[in-house]
Design a protein around this motif. Structure first.
Motif, short mmCIF file in Angstrom:
data_model
loop_
_atom_site.label_atom_id
_atom_site.label_comp_id
_atom_site.label_asym_id
_atom_site.label_seq_id
_atom_site.Cartn_x
_atom_site.Cartn_y
_atom_site.Cartn_z
N GLY A 37 0.82 -1.21 0.00
CA GLY A 37 0.00 0.00 0.00
C GLY A 37 0.85 1.26 0.00
N PHE A 38 1.89 1.29 0.84
CA PHE A 38 2.80 2.43 0.86
C PHE A 38 3.54 2.56 -0.48
N PHE A 39 3.93 1.43 -1.04
CA PHE A 39 4.63 1.42 -2.32
C PHE A 39 3.72 1.98 -3.43
N LEU A 40 2.48 1.56 -3.44
CA LEU A 40 1.52 2.05 -4.43
C LEU A 40 1.28 3.56 -4.25
N ALA A 41 1.17 4.01 -3.00
CA ALA A 41 0.97 5.44 -2.72
C ALA A 41 2.14 6.26 -3.24
N PHE A 42 3.35 5.74 -3.11
CA PHE A 42 4.53 6.44 -3.59
C PHE A 42 4.45 6.67 -5.10
N PHE A 43 4.10 5.64 -5.85
CA PHE A 43 4.06 5.78 -7.30
C PHE A 43 2.90 6.65 -7.77
N ILE A 44 1.76 6.56 -7.10
CA ILE A 44 0.64 7.42 -7.46
C ILE A 44 0.99 8.88 -7.18
#
Length: 134
Positions: free
Chosen positions: A111-118
């Motif tokens: 989830g944190f990884f996805l938030a970073f890319f978004i």
């Protein structure tokens, strides 16, 4: 521990966190209002001129104007990842507590990884639109 016990414990802890947050924010708001009242009272008692009084009353912290634009995105994706990790645990029907923590931590990390890319994509888009406007 059984899965139902974990559910009960997490429900109670979630409710307690909400109650603590409400009480804490109420205390902070009360102290802030009380502090502003004391400042205004001292300004009246000491008969300070209007310009100085305005400076004392209208003081803002340095980072008051800065908002974390992506805070909701950050925590929303992290909590969705956490929920997906727990969902994977429930669907796989694993009775090992270590697997629960592993899947929950993996989901949280994703989830944190996805938030970073978004966020990276949104900041690039925002930068491009601001350059086009100039």
């Amino acid at each position: 521990m059984l899965a139902s016990q974990i559910g009960y414990i997490s429900s109670v802890l979630g409710i307690c966190c909400g109650i603590i947050a409400i009480i804490s924010s109420s205390i902070v708001a009360y102290k802030r209002d009380n502090n502003q009242h004391n400042i205004r009272k001292k300004i009246i008692d000491n008969q300070i001129d209007a310009e100085t009084a305005k400076l004392l009353i209208d003081q803002k912290p340095e980072n008051a104007g800065k908002k974390n634009e992506y805070g909701l995105l950050h925590w929303g994706t992290a909590l969705m990842g956490l929920g997906l990790g727990y969902l994977a645990y429930a669907l796989l029907d694993i009775n090992d507590l270590k697997a629960l923590f592993f899947l929950a931590a993996t989901g949280l990390g994703l989830g944190f990884f996805l938030a970073f890319f978004i966020r990276l994509k949104l900041e690039r888009k925002k930068k491009e639109t601001s350059q086009m406007d100039d």
